[in-house]
Design a protein around this motif. Sequence first.
Motif, PDB file in Angstrom:
ATOM      1  N   PRO A  31       7.132   5.053  -5.316  1.00 59.76           N
ATOM      2  CA  PRO A  31       7.493   5.358  -4.203  1.00 59.76           C
ATOM      3  C   PRO A  31       6.629   6.223  -2.941  1.00 59.76           C
ATOM      4  O   PRO A  31       6.907   5.921  -1.835  1.00 59.76           O
ATOM      5  CB  PRO A  31       8.739   6.129  -4.407  1.00 59.76           C
ATOM      6  CG  PRO A  31       9.078   5.935  -5.717  1.00 59.76           C
ATOM      7  CD  PRO A  31       7.900   5.558  -6.440  1.00 59.76           C
ATOM      8  N   ARG A  32       5.646   6.781  -3.507  1.00 58.18           N
ATOM      9  CA  ARG A  32       4.833   7.501  -2.595  1.00 58.18           C
ATOM     10  C   ARG A  32       3.907   6.551  -1.681  1.00 58.18           C
ATOM     11  O   ARG A  32       3.712   6.588  -0.735  1.00 58.18           O
ATOM     12  CB  ARG A  32       3.796   8.222  -3.322  1.00 58.18           C
ATOM     13  CG  ARG A  32       4.561   9.653  -4.081  1.00 58.18           C
ATOM     14  CD  ARG A  32       3.669  10.272  -5.139  1.00 58.18           C
ATOM     15  NE  ARG A  32       3.362   9.492  -6.243  1.00 58.18           N
ATOM     16  CZ  ARG A  32       2.809   9.777  -7.256  1.00 58.18           C
ATOM     17  NH1 ARG A  32       2.365  11.104  -7.283  1.00 58.18           N
ATOM     18  NH2 ARG A  32       2.564   9.044  -8.264  1.00 58.18           N
ATOM     19  N   PHE A  33       3.506   5.444  -2.617  1.00 55.49           N
ATOM     20  CA  PHE A  33       2.537   4.436  -1.738  1.00 55.49           C
ATOM     21  C   PHE A  33       3.373   3.742  -0.768  1.00 55.49           C
ATOM     22  O   PHE A  33       3.038   3.492   0.380  1.00 55.49           O
ATOM     23  CB  PHE A  33       2.090   3.431  -2.743  1.00 55.49           C
ATOM     24  CG  PHE A  33       0.929   4.091  -3.698  1.00 55.49           C
ATOM     25  CD1 PHE A  33      -0.697   3.988  -2.999  1.00 55.49           C
ATOM     26  CD2 PHE A  33       0.914   4.383  -4.974  1.00 55.49           C
ATOM     27  CE1 PHE A  33      -1.392   4.363  -3.543  1.00 55.49           C
ATOM     28  CE2 PHE A  33      -0.341   5.099  -5.514  1.00 55.49           C
ATOM     29  CZ  PHE A  33      -1.353   4.873  -4.753  1.00 55.49           C
ATOM     30  N   GLU A  82       7.639  -0.531   9.037  1.00 61.12           N
ATOM     31  CA  GLU A  82       8.889  -0.769   8.287  1.00 61.12           C
ATOM     32  C   GLU A  82       8.471  -2.035   7.448  1.00 61.12           C
ATOM     33  O   GLU A  82       8.221  -2.961   8.020  1.00 61.12           O
ATOM     34  CB  GLU A  82      10.142  -0.940   8.863  1.00 61.12           C
ATOM     35  CG  GLU A  82      11.362  -0.963   7.893  1.00 61.12           C
ATOM     36  CD  GLU A  82      11.647   0.049   6.991  1.00 61.12           C
ATOM     37  OE1 GLU A  82      12.126  -0.004   5.941  1.00 61.12           O
ATOM     38  OE2 GLU A  82      11.078   1.139   7.318  1.00 61.12           O
ATOM     39  N   GLY A  83       8.513  -1.962   6.147  1.00 63.07           N
ATOM     40  CA  GLY A  83       8.183  -3.228   5.214  1.00 63.07           C
ATOM     41  C   GLY A  83       6.718  -3.608   5.084  1.00 63.07           C
ATOM     42  O   GLY A  83       6.286  -4.594   4.454  1.00 63.07           O
ATOM     43  N   LEU A  84       6.089  -2.570   5.412  1.00 60.20           N
ATOM     44  CA  LEU A  84       4.379  -2.825   5.455  1.00 60.20           C
ATOM     45  C   LEU A  84       3.904  -2.666   3.937  1.00 60.20           C
ATOM     46  O   LEU A  84       2.995  -3.634   3.667  1.00 60.20           O
ATOM     47  CB  LEU A  84       3.549  -1.761   6.188  1.00 60.20           C
ATOM     48  CG  LEU A  84       1.813  -1.952   6.235  1.00 60.20           C
ATOM     49  CD1 LEU A  84       1.518  -3.446   6.864  1.00 60.20           C
ATOM     50  CD2 LEU A  84       1.374  -1.018   7.090  1.00 60.20           C
ATOM     51  N   ALA A  85       4.487  -2.134   3.013  1.00 56.66           N
ATOM     52  CA  ALA A  85       3.944  -2.074   1.998  1.00 56.66           C
ATOM     53  C   ALA A  85       4.225  -3.404   0.932  1.00 56.66           C
ATOM     54  O   ALA A  85       3.455  -4.001   0.585  1.00 56.66           O
ATOM     55  CB  ALA A  85       4.689  -0.900   0.974  1.00 56.66           C
ATOM     56  N   ALA A  86       5.458  -3.815   1.321  1.00 54.60           N
ATOM     57  CA  ALA A  86       5.671  -5.239   0.762  1.00 54.60           C
ATOM     58  C   ALA A  86       4.940  -6.244   1.211  1.00 54.60           C
ATOM     59  O   ALA A  86       4.576  -7.243   0.460  1.00 54.60           O
ATOM     60  CB  ALA A  86       7.439  -5.347   0.722  1.00 54.60           C
ATOM     61  N   TRP A  87       4.800  -6.226   2.394  1.00 54.94           N
ATOM     62  CA  TRP A  87       4.059  -7.257   3.188  1.00 54.94           C
ATOM     63  C   TRP A  87       2.565  -7.192   2.741  1.00 54.94           C
ATOM     64  O   TRP A  87       2.007  -8.417   2.445  1.00 54.94           O
ATOM     65  CB  TRP A  87       4.147  -7.251   4.635  1.00 54.94           C
ATOM     66  CG  TRP A  87       3.233  -8.150   5.390  1.00 54.94           C
ATOM     67  CD1 TRP A  87       3.835  -9.394   5.962  1.00 54.94           C
ATOM     68  CD2 TRP A  87       1.976  -7.778   6.035  1.00 54.94           C
ATOM     69  NE1 TRP A  87       2.812 -10.096   6.615  1.00 54.94           N
ATOM     70  CE2 TRP A  87       1.715  -9.040   6.851  1.00 54.94           C
ATOM     71  CE3 TRP A  87       1.029  -7.020   6.241  1.00 54.94           C
ATOM     72  CZ2 TRP A  87       0.333  -9.259   7.391  1.00 54.94           C
ATOM     73  CZ3 TRP A  87      -0.017  -6.962   6.686  1.00 54.94           C
ATOM     74  CH2 TRP A  87      -0.393  -8.188   7.322  1.00 54.94           C
ATOM     75  N   LEU A  88       1.919  -6.102   2.739  1.00 54.52           N
ATOM     76  CA  LEU A  88       0.587  -6.027   2.216  1.00 54.52           C
ATOM     77  C   LEU A  88       0.395  -6.706   0.688  1.00 54.52           C
ATOM     78  O   LEU A  88      -0.620  -6.993   0.263  1.00 54.52           O
ATOM     79  CB  LEU A  88      -0.064  -4.406   2.236  1.00 54.52           C
ATOM     80  CG  LEU A  88      -1.220  -4.140   1.752  1.00 54.52           C
ATOM     81  CD1 LEU A  88      -2.308  -4.942   2.438  1.00 54.52           C
ATOM     82  CD2 LEU A  88      -1.645  -2.710   2.223  1.00 54.52           C
ATOM     83  N   ARG A  89       1.448  -6.247  -0.154  1.00 53.95           N
ATOM     84  CA  ARG A  89       1.188  -6.772  -1.452  1.00 53.95           C
ATOM     85  C   ARG A  89       1.317  -8.382  -1.394  1.00 53.95           C
ATOM     86  O   ARG A  89       0.469  -8.737  -2.113  1.00 53.95           O
ATOM     87  CB  ARG A  89       2.353  -6.089  -2.351  1.00 53.95           C
ATOM     88  CG  ARG A  89       2.548  -6.850  -3.815  1.00 53.95           C
ATOM     89  CD  ARG A  89       3.517  -6.163  -4.414  1.00 53.95           C
ATOM     90  NE  ARG A  89       3.795  -6.811  -5.731  1.00 53.95           N
ATOM     91  CZ  ARG A  89       4.319  -6.279  -6.711  1.00 53.95           C
ATOM     92  NH1 ARG A  89       5.036  -5.270  -6.767  1.00 53.95           N
ATOM     93  NH2 ARG A  89       4.438  -7.104  -8.018  1.00 53.95           N
ATOM     94  N   ARG A  90       2.084  -9.022  -0.668  1.00 52.68           N
ATOM     95  CA  ARG A  90       2.363 -10.204  -0.638  1.00 52.68           C
ATOM     96  C   ARG A  90       0.688 -10.848  -0.065  1.00 52.68           C
ATOM     97  O   ARG A  90       0.302 -11.987  -0.636  1.00 52.68           O
ATOM     98  CB  ARG A  90       3.349 -10.693   0.049  1.00 52.68           C
ATOM     99  CG  ARG A  90       4.694 -10.449  -0.409  1.00 52.68           C
ATOM    100  CD  ARG A  90       5.745 -11.387   0.297  1.00 52.68           C
ATOM    101  NE  ARG A  90       5.718 -11.064   1.676  1.00 52.68           N
ATOM    102  CZ  ARG A  90       6.438 -10.502   2.206  1.00 52.68           C
ATOM    103  NH1 ARG A  90       7.313  -9.363   1.756  1.00 52.68           N
ATOM    104  NH2 ARG A  90       6.189 -10.487   3.767  1.00 52.68           N
TER     105      ARG A  90
END
Length: 271
Positions: free
Chosen positions: A233-235, A244-252
């Motif tokens: 959650p911290r990352f 918003e949604g940058l973490a999931a997008w960067l992972r993809r």
Amino acid sequence: MTETTVHDDLTVGRVADLVGVSVRTLHHWDGIGLVRPGGRSWSGYRLYDAEDIARIHRVLVYRELGLALAQIGRILDDPAVDPREHLQRQRTLLTERIRRLEKTAAAVDEMIERTDMNRETNVALSPEEQARIFGTDWDPAYQEEARERWGDTDAWKQSVARTGSWDAEQWQEVKDETDALEADLAAALGRGVEPGGEEANALAERHRASIDRHYDCSRAMQVVLARMYTEDPRFAAHYDQRAEGLAAWLRRVIEENARAHGVDPGTATWE
């Protein structure tokens, strides 16, 4: 120090070899009356007997304890002190010196430990510098957590070696580059850049290059790191406050770039 057993009178050169001092030193001790060889050869050379060698060993011990030669001479020539008392006195002084050396060694060990902690946790930076560079929400506990998790890995050791000597200016440079990268990532997400495309792959490589400043990061290792961006959650909060949604997008983005280079994101492991 090992006592030397002497069965025959010895020349100064032979004594020097046996006790580990120079001929010049023995000549000096002879000249000042500290250790005078008691015998003579048929050709006039001075010879050391067993008692002379024993006195040399006593001199060496007292000298090792830091006593001046004049003081050593007075101690050895004191008629009220017999050889056993000399040995007992030396034993007492040696014990005290060992105690002091052990205390000094413990202090050095503590200094080494503090130095390692400074390198691993960036404590070399003042609290004000840490807050200015990393932000007021920077928590040194994060670095300690990382050390506990990754401290035994080659990557961690490599990172410590590379960053241990960085000053505040170098850390600020890295922070500025990271901020610029994250701003570009957020902008790309906002423009609808799709993972797997040329622009997205270029951003993934920039991301990997930023990690490479700390340690050599393969694409498989980058994939493992990217998993934390959504699972921790911290990352997730860090990236999503950018967009918003940058973490999931960067992972993809990272996973698709790895896939394009022959790495299966589903089975990637820390190499």
